[in-house]
Design a protein around this motif. Structure first.
Motif, PDB file in Angstrom:
ATOM      1  N   UNK A  65       0.926  -1.071  -0.065  1.00  0.00           N
ATOM      2  CA  UNK A  65       0.036   0.070   0.056  1.00  0.00           C
ATOM      3  C   UNK A  65       0.675   1.047   0.066  1.00  0.00           C
ATOM      4  N   UNK A  66       0.101   2.370   0.017  1.00  0.00           N
ATOM      5  CA  UNK A  66       0.906   3.722  -0.383  1.00  0.00           C
ATOM      6  C   UNK A  66       0.913   4.254   1.076  1.00  0.00           C
ATOM      7  N   UNK A  67       1.222   5.753   1.132  1.00  0.00           N
ATOM      8  CA  UNK A  67       1.372   6.476   2.214  1.00  0.00           C
ATOM      9  C   UNK A  67      -0.021   6.521   3.039  1.00  0.00           C
ATOM     10  N   UNK A  68       0.210   6.600   4.480  1.00  0.00           N
ATOM     11  CA  UNK A  68      -0.729   6.708   5.206  1.00  0.00           C
ATOM     12  C   UNK A  68      -1.907   5.421   5.197  1.00  0.00           C
ATOM     13  N   UNK A  69      -1.436   4.521   4.420  1.00  0.00           N
ATOM     14  CA  UNK A  69      -2.452   3.504   4.099  1.00  0.00           C
ATOM     15  C   UNK A  69      -2.293   2.047   5.079  1.00  0.00           C
ATOM     16  N   UNK A  70      -2.840   1.050   4.910  1.00  0.00           N
ATOM     17  CA  UNK A  70      -2.610  -0.239   5.577  1.00  0.00           C
ATOM     18  C   UNK A  70      -3.210  -1.388   4.685  1.00  0.00           C
ATOM     19  N   UNK A  71      -3.586  -2.389   5.072  1.00  0.00           N
ATOM     20  CA  UNK A  71      -4.014  -3.511   4.390  1.00  0.00           C
ATOM     21  C   UNK A  71      -5.330  -3.152   4.086  1.00  0.00           C
ATOM     22  N   UNK A  72      -6.181  -2.683   4.549  1.00  0.00           N
ATOM     23  CA  UNK A  72      -7.674  -2.334   4.148  1.00  0.00           C
ATOM     24  C   UNK A  72      -7.928  -1.604   2.781  1.00  0.00           C
ATOM     25  N   UNK A  73      -6.476  -0.880   2.248  1.00  0.00           N
ATOM     26  CA  UNK A  73      -6.667  -0.261   1.042  1.00  0.00           C
ATOM     27  C   UNK A  73      -7.113  -1.283   0.049  1.00  0.00           C
ATOM     28  N   UNK A  74      -6.383  -2.205   0.300  1.00  0.00           N
ATOM     29  CA  UNK A  74      -6.612  -3.498  -0.897  1.00  0.00           C
ATOM     30  C   UNK A  74      -7.448  -4.434  -0.356  1.00  0.00           C
ATOM     31  N   UNK A  75      -8.120  -4.849   0.960  1.00  0.00           N
ATOM     32  CA  UNK A  75      -8.863  -5.766   1.041  1.00  0.00           C
ATOM     33  C   UNK A  75     -10.217  -5.499   1.255  1.00  0.00           C
ATOM     34  N   UNK A 126       8.881 -17.489  -2.353  1.00  0.00           N
ATOM     35  CA  UNK A 126      10.120 -17.191  -2.670  1.00  0.00           C
ATOM     36  C   UNK A 126      10.278 -16.114  -3.611  1.00  0.00           C
ATOM     37  N   UNK A 127       9.738 -16.095  -4.766  1.00  0.00           N
ATOM     38  CA  UNK A 127       9.562 -15.239  -5.770  1.00  0.00           C
ATOM     39  C   UNK A 127       8.210 -14.787  -6.197  1.00  0.00           C
ATOM     40  N   UNK A 128       7.675 -13.991  -5.434  1.00  0.00           N
ATOM     41  CA  UNK A 128       6.562 -13.636  -5.667  1.00  0.00           C
ATOM     42  C   UNK A 128       6.346 -12.513  -6.879  1.00  0.00           C
ATOM     43  N   UNK A 129       5.139 -12.578  -7.519  1.00  0.00           N
ATOM     44  CA  UNK A 129       4.619 -11.069  -8.299  1.00  0.00           C
ATOM     45  C   UNK A 129       4.762 -10.067  -7.441  1.00  0.00           C
ATOM     46  N   UNK A 130       5.162  -8.738  -7.421  1.00  0.00           N
ATOM     47  CA  UNK A 130       5.098  -7.705  -6.144  1.00  0.00           C
ATOM     48  C   UNK A 130       4.654  -6.307  -6.873  1.00  0.00           C
ATOM     49  N   UNK A 131       3.326  -5.954  -6.255  1.00  0.00           N
ATOM     50  CA  UNK A 131       2.738  -4.910  -6.650  1.00  0.00           C
ATOM     51  C   UNK A 131       2.631  -3.794  -5.833  1.00  0.00           C
ATOM     52  N   UNK A 136       4.043   2.738  -2.028  1.00  0.00           N
ATOM     53  CA  UNK A 136       4.347   1.548  -1.963  1.00  0.00           C
ATOM     54  C   UNK A 136       4.920   0.981  -3.384  1.00  0.00           C
ATOM     55  N   UNK A 137       4.808   1.825  -4.625  1.00  0.00           N
ATOM     56  CA  UNK A 137       5.596   1.459  -5.623  1.00  0.00           C
ATOM     57  C   UNK A 137       6.983   1.802  -5.649  1.00  0.00           C
ATOM     58  N   UNK A 138       7.476   2.818  -4.998  1.00  0.00           N
ATOM     59  CA  UNK A 138       8.784   2.858  -4.499  1.00  0.00           C
ATOM     60  C   UNK A 138       9.340   1.723  -3.729  1.00  0.00           C
ATOM     61  N   UNK A 139       8.502   1.402  -2.849  1.00  0.00           N
ATOM     62  CA  UNK A 139       9.244   0.081  -2.062  1.00  0.00           C
ATOM     63  C   UNK A 139       9.347  -0.952  -3.102  1.00  0.00           C
ATOM     64  N   UNK A 140       8.337  -1.293  -3.894  1.00  0.00           N
ATOM     65  CA  UNK A 140       8.403  -2.381  -4.690  1.00  0.00           C
ATOM     66  C   UNK A 140       9.592  -2.220  -5.691  1.00  0.00           C
ATOM     67  N   UNK A 154       7.067  -7.457 -11.611  1.00  0.00           N
ATOM     68  CA  UNK A 154       6.892  -6.121 -10.841  1.00  0.00           C
ATOM     69  C   UNK A 154       5.732  -5.460 -11.598  1.00  0.00           C
ATOM     70  N   UNK A 155       4.625  -5.014 -10.676  1.00  0.00           N
ATOM     71  CA  UNK A 155       3.769  -4.294 -11.227  1.00  0.00           C
ATOM     72  C   UNK A 155       3.338  -2.880 -10.221  1.00  0.00           C
ATOM     73  N   UNK A 156       3.440  -2.063 -10.976  1.00  0.00           N
ATOM     74  CA  UNK A 156       3.528  -0.336 -10.290  1.00  0.00           C
ATOM     75  C   UNK A 156       2.214   0.337 -10.664  1.00  0.00           C
ATOM     76  N   UNK A 157       1.718   0.753  -9.695  1.00  0.00           N
ATOM     77  CA  UNK A 157       0.361   1.790  -9.892  1.00  0.00           C
ATOM     78  C   UNK A 157       0.609   3.102  -9.202  1.00  0.00           C
ATOM     79  N   UNK A 158       0.538   4.045 -10.210  1.00  0.00           N
ATOM     80  CA  UNK A 158       0.985   5.426  -9.806  1.00  0.00           C
ATOM     81  C   UNK A 158       2.015   5.507  -8.942  1.00  0.00           C
TER      82      UNK A 158
END
Length: 321
Positions: A65-75, A126-131, A136-140, A154-158
């Motif tokens: 997730x991005x800044x100020x976020x948590x798992x709930x943004x995706x869930x 071990x080797x996931x696809x990372x979004x 969070x894109x900078x971390x990915x 690697x998948x990057x959104x905004x």
């Protein structure tokens, strides 16, 4: 009353007010955590507790997730849709949600990538696809640069990926300050209404709107906790210099890369970030999303899911059903 006496009285009143503010802040934090408890499980990584939600079965897919976020943004929705075809792992980044901060200076994007990569391995990925989305894109990207053996695609959104003009705004300058930050955070926790945070979250979706039920799911009170405010501000304050150091390494990224970015994004600009990134990473594929703002994970889900499928196929992983 003497001058010293007046100063002493003033300091005493300030100390009392500050103590009462901390008590009020603590009550607000307890209420937020009771209303929005952890959704998943806890791992211990390098001595730190990391919160992870695991859903579904199939090729491993990590969502950051991005800044100020948590798992709930995706869930709220996307993770559950993806779980029909993927084993989805959603992390709280260090210092946010229910994951521990790793230090008092703000975890760098490299530290976060290393910790999340190790957490994924503990979960058997071990080797996931990372979004990654936004910050969070900078971390990915850091994951792909510094943990290349532990990523398949690697998948990057905004995603924030380049140096931008301008400095840090007053909010982040204050909260990241070594003295002002710890003083200011309790007052925000204690007195800023959750409705104000919800309005700020809604502005991130511009020109779209949050999906139905999002505001009730995301848990704005979790963002307002003192430690979360401080960790988020420190990470945001350090991001520009960290990206400056990371940019020269982008040509070394060899995994398949899918980039999605809305041309109506006014928070992380398409022309500033994703268009240059596409030229810097060999064989990166950019999908421009007409009229979409900063949140394609909510407002362009079909395109996001198609990009994940492309990345999975390009990486030679099991084809989703």
């Amino acid at each position: 009353m003497s001058l010293l006496g007046m100063i002493g009285t003033s300091l005493g009143l300030f100390g009392l007010a500050h103590g009462l503010t901390h008590l009020r802040a603590e009550r607000h934090e307890r209420r937020a955590e009771a209303a929005f408890p952890p959704e998943g499980q806890f791992l211990t990584v390098q001595g730190h507790r990391i919160h992870a939600v695991v859903l579904g079965a199939g090729p491993d897919l990590v969502l950051i997730h991005g800044a100020s976020g948590n798992t709930r943004d995706f869930t709220h929705d996307l993770a559950h849709q993806l779980a029909a075809r993927y084993r989805v792992i959603v992390f709280d980044r260090p210092g946010l949600g229910y994951s521990d901060p790793v230090n008092r200076r703000g975890a760098t994007i490299w530290q976060q990538a290393e910790i999340l990569a190790e957490a994924a391995m503990q979960l058997g990925a071990q080797r996931p696809v990372v979004l990654g989305q936004s910050y969070g894109g900078a971390v990915a990207l850091a994951w792909a640069v510094y943990c290349p053996a532990n990523i398949a695609a690697l998948v990057l959104l905004s995603a924030a990926s380049q140096i931008w003009d301008g400095g840090l705004d007053r909010y982040y300058r204050t909260l990241s300050h070594p003295i002002l930050g710890p003083l200011a955070a309790p007052y925000l926790t204690a007195f800023v209404p959750e409705a104000r945070v919800t309005r700020e979250l809604e502005s991130i979706f511009t020109p779209q709107h949050p999906p139905k039920g999002y505001n009730h799911h995301i848990g704005a009170g979790l963002t307002l906790r003192r430690a979360s405010l401080r960790a988020n501000a420190l990470q945001r304050a350090n991001l520009k210099q960290e990206i400056r150091a990371q940019v020269p390494h982008y040509p070394q990224i060899s995994v398949p890369v899918e980039i999605l970015h809305g041309d109506a994004d006014t928070i992380v600009g398409l022309h500033i970030h994703s268009e240059p990134l596409t030229r810097q990473i060999p064989n990166a594929h950019l999908t421009t999303l007409p009229g979409i703002g900063h949140t394609p994970q909510h407002n362009a889900k079909p395109q996001v899911m198609a990009a994940i499928d492309r990345a999975t196929t390009r990486a030679g992983l099991q084809q989703p059903d």
